[in-house]
Design a protein around this motif. Sequence first.
Motif, short mmCIF file in Angstrom:
data_model
loop_
_atom_site.label_atom_id
_atom_site.label_comp_id
_atom_site.label_asym_id
_atom_site.label_seq_id
_atom_site.Cartn_x
_atom_site.Cartn_y
_atom_site.Cartn_z
N TRP A 170 1.40 -14.76 -7.76
CA TRP A 170 2.26 -13.57 -7.70
C TRP A 170 1.69 -12.44 -6.86
CZ3 TRP A 170 6.93 -12.12 -7.66
CH2 TRP A 170 7.28 -10.79 -7.84
N GLY A 171 0.39 -12.19 -7.00
CA GLY A 171 -0.23 -11.09 -6.24
C GLY A 171 -0.04 -11.26 -4.74
N ASN A 172 -0.19 -12.50 -4.26
CA ASN A 172 0.02 -12.77 -2.84
C ASN A 172 1.50 -12.64 -2.50
OD1 ASN A 172 -2.52 -13.36 -1.96
ND2 ASN A 172 -2.39 -15.49 -2.65
N VAL B 184 3.98 -10.97 -3.89
CA VAL B 184 4.58 -9.65 -3.86
C VAL B 184 4.12 -8.88 -2.62
CG1 VAL B 184 2.86 -8.44 -5.28
CG2 VAL B 184 5.23 -7.73 -5.37
N ASN B 185 2.88 -9.16 -2.18
CA ASN B 185 2.42 -8.55 -0.94
C ASN B 185 3.24 -9.03 0.25
OD1 ASN B 185 0.00 -6.69 -0.78
ND2 ASN B 185 -0.64 -8.12 -2.37
N TYR C 171 6.26 -10.13 0.05
CA TYR C 171 7.61 -9.59 -0.12
C TYR C 171 7.70 -8.20 0.48
CZ TYR C 171 11.83 -8.05 -2.65
OH TYR C 171 13.07 -7.57 -2.98
N PHE C 172 6.74 -7.35 0.11
CA PHE C 172 6.75 -5.97 0.62
C PHE C 172 6.56 -5.92 2.14
CE2 PHE C 172 6.32 -4.56 -3.77
CZ PHE C 172 7.00 -3.36 -3.77
#
Lengths: 305, 499
Positions: B384-386, B388-389, B391-392
């Motif tokens: 998820w951490g990767n 969402v980065n 995504y942004f």
Amino acid sequence: MQRYIARRLVQAAVVLAGTSVLVFVLTHVIGDPVALLLPFQASQEQLAAVRHALGLDRPLWFQYVAFVRGALHGDLGLSVRQHVPALALVLERVPATAELALTALSLAVGLSVPLGILAALRRRTFIDRAALLFTIIGQSMPTFWLGLLAILVFGVTLRWLPTGGMGGWAHLLLPATVLGVFSAAGITRLTRASVLDVVAEDYLRTARSKGLRETAVIGRHMLRNAALPVVTWIGLELGTLLGGAAVAETVFSWPGMGRLAVQAIFARDFPVVQATVLFAAAVFVLATLLTDLLYAWLDPRIRYG
Amino acid sequence: MWVRRLTFVLIAVIAMPAAARIPSLAAAAPAVTVAQGTEPASLDAFQEISRSGYNVTLHVYDPLFMRSENGAIVPMLATGYKIVSPTTWQFSLRRGVRFHNGEPFDANAVKFTFDHDLLKESAQNYLLNGVKEVRVIDPYTVQVITADPMPLLLFNLTLVGIMPPRYYQAQGASFVATHPVGTGPYRFQSWVKDDRLTLTANPAYWGGAPRIRTLVFRLIPDASARVAALRTGEADIITDFPPDLASSVQGSPQIQVETTKGTRSINIMLDTGAGPLRDKRVRQALNYAVDKETIVKKLLGGFGTVEATLVPATYLGVNPLLKPYPYDPAKAKSLLAEAGYPNGFSTVFQSPRGRYLADAEVSQAAVGYLKAVGVNAELRYFEWGNYVNMYFKHQLGPIFLIGSASAALDAGDALENVSCGVWDSWYCNPGIQARYLKARSTLDPARRAGLYREIQPLIFDEAPTIFMYTQQGIYGVNKRLDWTPRADETLWLAKAAVK
């Protein structure tokens, strides 16, 4: 001896410096925490503003120098998520992890050393086979699975122990046992092998022929010699336990350092990840140093120059 | 001799767990315990934005308004409001309310909260970033002036807890983060970080003293361990109940699984800017190709609702007349052929793993359905951490799975993902955009809802995403509790009781 300790301390500093570079670079290449901090409704400008406020828009080397400068003064930065000093967060959780890891280690040693010795002395008997079965199961079962199984059996079905959280010793027993099983399995095997190595040695025959009682032969001569590799192993086991604690703490909701690290990694909370890893590395380096010193005490043939 | 002694030590070590038998753990617990998978990072209402955090802070801090069980806006510290002009809202405030430390609640506390730099700098700033000025008219009247008309202001205010100015200024932010003081139904008692957080009932609460005296919020990250705690009575309510374990508590005399329709919409986004996905027929084909009903039934254990568009049924402005795309692979193939892709095409499908209910499995199933109509999507998973980065940074695509939830439960937020000129959209249609902007700035909820309802058939036809489902809120609840979950997924226990 003092020169040896001094040399080891310098080595420890080099290891810690290396760890700091590694953990710094690794945490920074896996994305930044800003995207996780802000909701999807946030604009790119808001993202940039938060990134700037955290200093994440600066070059990596610049951030590293600032980090090292702070670290030398005991300041490992502020948690991105919790806005409090990262080192304080880690230190807050050290007692919980220490309690868990040391209990696990005590249980592991208390179970596996006698089991290993018995297995060696009663080779090819039922107890030896039982010990072998235990080591195979103990080393092959993942901690999280064993943890869930233990919760189901001792917490949900038998209702003997709480399923998680921190409280009295009843809360400690399941996570410590589950965490200790992997280590116990390893130590059992090693103890058994070490005892078998020395069991046919000439000096034991000499001891017996001098008329020493069997208790003294085993206690003073056999175990002391067989203990050398086991002591080293137990020292190194601390690393395994600190790693395993991250899993056991998550399964059993134990508020320790391991879980803090896991949360921090998922949230990309760099300062907390760095503080946890550096602290664990320091503990590990110290534990190996102590093991080496203990080794010298146990074995008079070893002297450090 | 030695062998006997060693055997004794061994037996002692093995026997220890059995000696630890303790009688009924749950019987001694006079409190109600809620177990969640995450805990608040801070108890400072300016800083905390997570759902699990709100569940705690909303018991300590009252907002001006709140949602009722069925989602309607009800007054809390405000007693009413008046729209003076499209950009001026006037709020009348409740009299005689005091913070837990005795500090009186008045207009200054509202101004202090809304104007605070920490709120503006925090992740919550989207809630009030359209507010230009907060004016104190008298001790119990404030006016909020917005730069542009802000239809969602009331909804956003349900998430802003009012802070005590004197206490905050005297103690400082870092102290308040662990020692919160509000006007809410519960007072803060203690917090053992990463373990448990305890609140006690505020007997002087303006809304009447809560019936449950002590509330304990426990952190149990592992979902199976949460269920175990519920079964042993160590927890009374658990959030995010894993659907695959729902059958294990079926028929239990002690536990029931409760659900809400949910607010988180899961969709498969399509980058419509390039390649085959530019063609509307291809996008419609993909919607026909995926069997959403089966996915929800088999992979989510039925804990989801298939939606016609990105707007969940729980949002203001949803169009209830629209029916979801049916599963029709033959139609999908013919549409693909019509668009010039009789043999399909190859693409990339990205998915998070472990963020949403069965997300990895849902993506895998969707890729399988696409393959069946000739669209070969290479599936790539990310932590998820990767994710969402990426995504942004707009690095996901051409096809990817994402969830979104509107704090305001407003169709406008859901439709933002398919609007023009924003970074988190992969589609733009100027004709629809004009209508969307008009709806977004309409203050009157009924008129706004009407405008959104008109837009949805257009979005449905354009198929800018593969419309999937809304994830239900799933709770495990001890039957001794008199409590029902709420539409907005806020866990609110001020009115709950033990039977």
